[in-house]
Design a protein around this motif. Structure first.
Motif, PDB file in Angstrom:
ATOM      1  N   LEU A  99      32.465 -48.885 -35.730  1.00 50.70           N
ATOM      2  CA  LEU A  99      32.432 -47.121 -35.940  1.00 50.70           C
ATOM      3  C   LEU A  99      33.729 -46.751 -35.905  1.00 50.70           C
ATOM      4  O   LEU A  99      34.139 -46.068 -36.686  1.00 50.70           O
ATOM      5  CB  LEU A  99      31.533 -46.795 -34.927  1.00 50.70           C
ATOM      6  N   VAL A 100      34.635 -47.429 -34.967  1.00 47.37           N
ATOM      7  CA  VAL A 100      35.917 -46.962 -34.719  1.00 47.37           C
ATOM      8  C   VAL A 100      36.891 -47.388 -35.783  1.00 47.37           C
ATOM      9  O   VAL A 100      37.445 -46.499 -36.334  1.00 47.37           O
ATOM     10  CB  VAL A 100      36.553 -47.289 -33.271  1.00 47.37           C
ATOM     11  N   LYS A 101      36.771 -48.491 -36.258  1.00 50.12           N
ATOM     12  CA  LYS A 101      37.250 -48.992 -37.488  1.00 50.12           C
ATOM     13  C   LYS A 101      37.005 -48.094 -38.658  1.00 50.12           C
ATOM     14  O   LYS A 101      38.065 -48.009 -39.267  1.00 50.12           O
ATOM     15  CB  LYS A 101      36.709 -50.487 -37.863  1.00 50.12           C
ATOM     16  N   ALA A 102      35.913 -47.798 -38.863  1.00 44.65           N
ATOM     17  CA  ALA A 102      35.450 -47.016 -40.228  1.00 44.65           C
ATOM     18  C   ALA A 102      35.830 -45.535 -40.206  1.00 44.65           C
ATOM     19  O   ALA A 102      36.182 -45.122 -41.083  1.00 44.65           O
ATOM     20  CB  ALA A 102      34.111 -47.290 -40.255  1.00 44.65           C
ATOM     21  N   PHE A 103      35.923 -45.113 -39.144  1.00 47.93           N
ATOM     22  CA  PHE A 103      35.970 -43.640 -38.874  1.00 47.93           C
ATOM     23  C   PHE A 103      37.355 -42.927 -38.191  1.00 47.93           C
ATOM     24  O   PHE A 103      37.723 -41.733 -38.138  1.00 47.93           O
ATOM     25  CB  PHE A 103      34.632 -43.057 -38.213  1.00 47.93           C
ATOM     26  N   VAL A 104      38.040 -44.092 -37.303  1.00 49.50           N
ATOM     27  CA  VAL A 104      39.075 -43.514 -36.553  1.00 49.50           C
ATOM     28  C   VAL A 104      40.422 -43.741 -37.188  1.00 49.50           C
ATOM     29  O   VAL A 104      40.603 -45.074 -36.932  1.00 49.50           O
ATOM     30  CB  VAL A 104      38.702 -43.684 -35.248  1.00 49.50           C
ATOM     31  N   GLY A 105      41.296 -42.925 -37.305  1.00 48.88           N
ATOM     32  CA  GLY A 105      42.686 -43.392 -37.527  1.00 48.88           C
ATOM     33  C   GLY A 105      43.730 -42.845 -36.468  1.00 48.88           C
ATOM     34  O   GLY A 105      43.180 -42.437 -35.735  1.00 48.88           O
ATOM     35  N   LEU A 249      29.863 -49.462 -42.617  1.00 48.33           N
ATOM     36  CA  LEU A 249      30.264 -50.416 -41.723  1.00 48.33           C
ATOM     37  C   LEU A 249      29.950 -51.867 -42.145  1.00 48.33           C
ATOM     38  O   LEU A 249      30.835 -52.607 -41.738  1.00 48.33           O
ATOM     39  CB  LEU A 249      29.156 -50.334 -40.557  1.00 48.33           C
ATOM     40  N   HIS A 250      29.333 -52.244 -43.122  1.00 45.61           N
ATOM     41  CA  HIS A 250      29.297 -53.654 -43.582  1.00 45.61           C
ATOM     42  C   HIS A 250      30.598 -54.006 -44.295  1.00 45.61           C
ATOM     43  O   HIS A 250      31.048 -54.894 -44.415  1.00 45.61           O
ATOM     44  CB  HIS A 250      27.799 -53.783 -44.483  1.00 45.61           C
ATOM     45  N   ARG A 251      31.134 -52.760 -44.667  1.00 43.89           N
ATOM     46  CA  ARG A 251      32.616 -53.191 -45.353  1.00 43.89           C
ATOM     47  C   ARG A 251      33.691 -53.579 -44.260  1.00 43.89           C
ATOM     48  O   ARG A 251      34.649 -54.282 -44.749  1.00 43.89           O
ATOM     49  CB  ARG A 251      33.060 -51.754 -45.810  1.00 43.89           C
ATOM     50  N   VAL A 252      33.454 -53.225 -42.959  1.00 46.41           N
ATOM     51  CA  VAL A 252      34.341 -53.621 -41.860  1.00 46.41           C
ATOM     52  C   VAL A 252      33.828 -54.632 -40.968  1.00 46.41           C
ATOM     53  O   VAL A 252      34.490 -55.377 -40.189  1.00 46.41           O
ATOM     54  CB  VAL A 252      34.851 -52.424 -41.176  1.00 46.41           C
ATOM     55  N   ARG A 253      32.660 -55.369 -41.400  1.00 49.72           N
ATOM     56  CA  ARG A 253      32.060 -56.246 -40.532  1.00 49.72           C
ATOM     57  C   ARG A 253      32.633 -57.692 -40.863  1.00 49.72           C
ATOM     58  O   ARG A 253      32.594 -57.720 -42.377  1.00 49.72           O
ATOM     59  CB  ARG A 253      30.417 -56.282 -40.574  1.00 49.72           C
ATOM     60  N   GLN A 254      33.041 -58.476 -40.133  1.00 48.58           N
ATOM     61  CA  GLN A 254      33.252 -59.647 -40.416  1.00 48.58           C
ATOM     62  C   GLN A 254      31.957 -60.498 -41.138  1.00 48.58           C
ATOM     63  O   GLN A 254      30.961 -60.411 -40.342  1.00 48.58           O
ATOM     64  CB  GLN A 254      33.822 -60.641 -39.425  1.00 48.58           C
TER      65      GLN A 254
END
Length: 372
Positions: A99-105, A249-254
């Motif tokens: 969530l943080v990876k996808a939405f927080v910069g 979120l699946h885009r940033v999931r390993q």
């Protein structure tokens, strides 16, 4: 050696791990210690899960299913969702990271409460975001202060419900009012790690909010297999969210983030309702007995909707924690959380609870703390 470390990374304080049980026993000269400090399931995993993991071990040369297809389907059936609304993680803390990876910069803001789960803030620091921390009010989330802290930079709000470490619960109507007062541009993440222990009549209809996002913020629920299912060592958690957010979120999931034994164990645990129900029943009975007995010792137990609760011991909690260690009973001092006279204990088995109460009574007398 000089490393080009960004300041927001250098400022992170690592998550403080506890000492292994064997090391504590060696250090304090004790044996057969019991651990009531980490909110674990004292009854252990489902026998079905253990068997499924054993059956899977001969396939360890194979990669796991990268989509965790069957586990996602089973989780969705368990909670009444669709598989497309589920994102599995290596513990629910990995879903927090997604969530943080996808939405927080860098420069974005995330609101959390204190005390609460430490990893919310650490993931935000890694991304260079700004943590806005709102103190609890009377051991509960201060939803009014959280609402007032929202700005155009706010991306996420994390709320653990029930709260850890206080065990307090936000009810349905209060949560609905909270959402109605927020802009649609934020995402409200409700960490429901302990929701299994909450009376079903008191739980938020989280799926209703997830599926009806009109005029309210997007809502995410976080769940785990670590508590009621007794699989903390496998590290399996999941998020429930609108399918559009899940796809992001699946885009940033390993790939392969849920290993093969974890998929097998979690899938089998969902198939053992008897073990799950026994855990909830034993927890409720133990919590009630412990609260009554601790009060008889002169301490103040706080009501809780979880498998743990706080106890005001009437003196320095860290001194009591250390005294209990010599009795072979491991509890958690809340001094670092801002409650210097409180300990937190996990509800154990009947035998563990008896041993805790006996050790607590002796230590209270030795230290001259609260008296019955």
């Amino acid at each position: 050696m000089q490393l080009p470390v960004p300041q927001h990374i250098a400022a992170i304080v690592p998550y403080p791990p506890g000492k292994p049980m064997d090391e504590l026993e060696r250090e304090y000269g004790i044996t057969n210690a019991i651990k009531l400090a980490s909110n674990e399931n004292p009854w252990g995993p489902s026998p079905k899960a253990v068997a499924a993991i054993g059956d899977m071990l001969h396939n360890l040369h194979r990669y796991p299913d990268g989509s965790s297809y069957y586990l996602a389907e089973a989780v969705a059936n368990w909670i009444g969702a669709a598989p497309e609304e589920i994102v599995l993680g290596n513990g629910s803390n990995e879903v927090i990271e997604f969530l943080v990876k996808a939405f927080v910069g860098c420069g974005d803001a995330v609101i959390t409460s204190h005390p609460s789960f430490l990893m919310y803030q650490k993931f935000v620091q890694v991304r260079g975001g700004d943590n806005v921390v709102i103190p609890l009010k009377e051991m509960d989330h201060d939803l009014e202060a959280i609402t007032q802290a929202v700005t155009t930079r706010t991306r996420l709000i994390f709320i653990d419900n029930p709260n850890n470490p206080t065990g307090t619960l936000i009810g349905r109507e209060r949560f609905a009012r909270f959402l109605a007062g927020l802009p649609e541009s934020v995402i409200v993440v409700v960490d429901e790690a302990y929701v299994d222990f909450v009376d079903p009549d008191q739980r938020i209809d989280i799926l209703g909010f997830i599926r009806n996002p009109e005029r309210i913020p997007a809502v995410v629920s976080l769940r785990t297999f670590s508590k009621a299912f007794g699989l903390a060592g496998l590290r399996v958690g999941f998020g429930v969210m609108h399918r559009q957010m899940a796809a992001l979120l699946h885009r940033v999931r390993q790939p392969f983030n849920i290993n093969l034994p974890a998929q097998a164990g979690a899938l089998a645990a969902l198939d053992d309702r008897e073990h799950y129900d026994a855990t909830l029943r034993g927890t409720a009975e133990g919590r009630a007995w412990l609260s009554k007995t601790v009060a008889e010792l002169g301490c103040r137990p706080y009501p809780s909707h979880t498998n743990f609760f706080l106890i005001d011991v009437g003196g320095d909690a860290t001194r009591l924690y250390e005294a209990m260690l010599y009795k072979g009973v491991i509890v958690r001092s809340m001094k670092a959380y801002g409650y210097p006279e409180f300990i937190r204990i996990t509800v154990g088995t009947a035998a563990e609870n008896q041993r805790f109460v006996s050790a607590l009574g002796e230590c209270l007398r030795d230290l001259g703390y609260c008296r019955g």
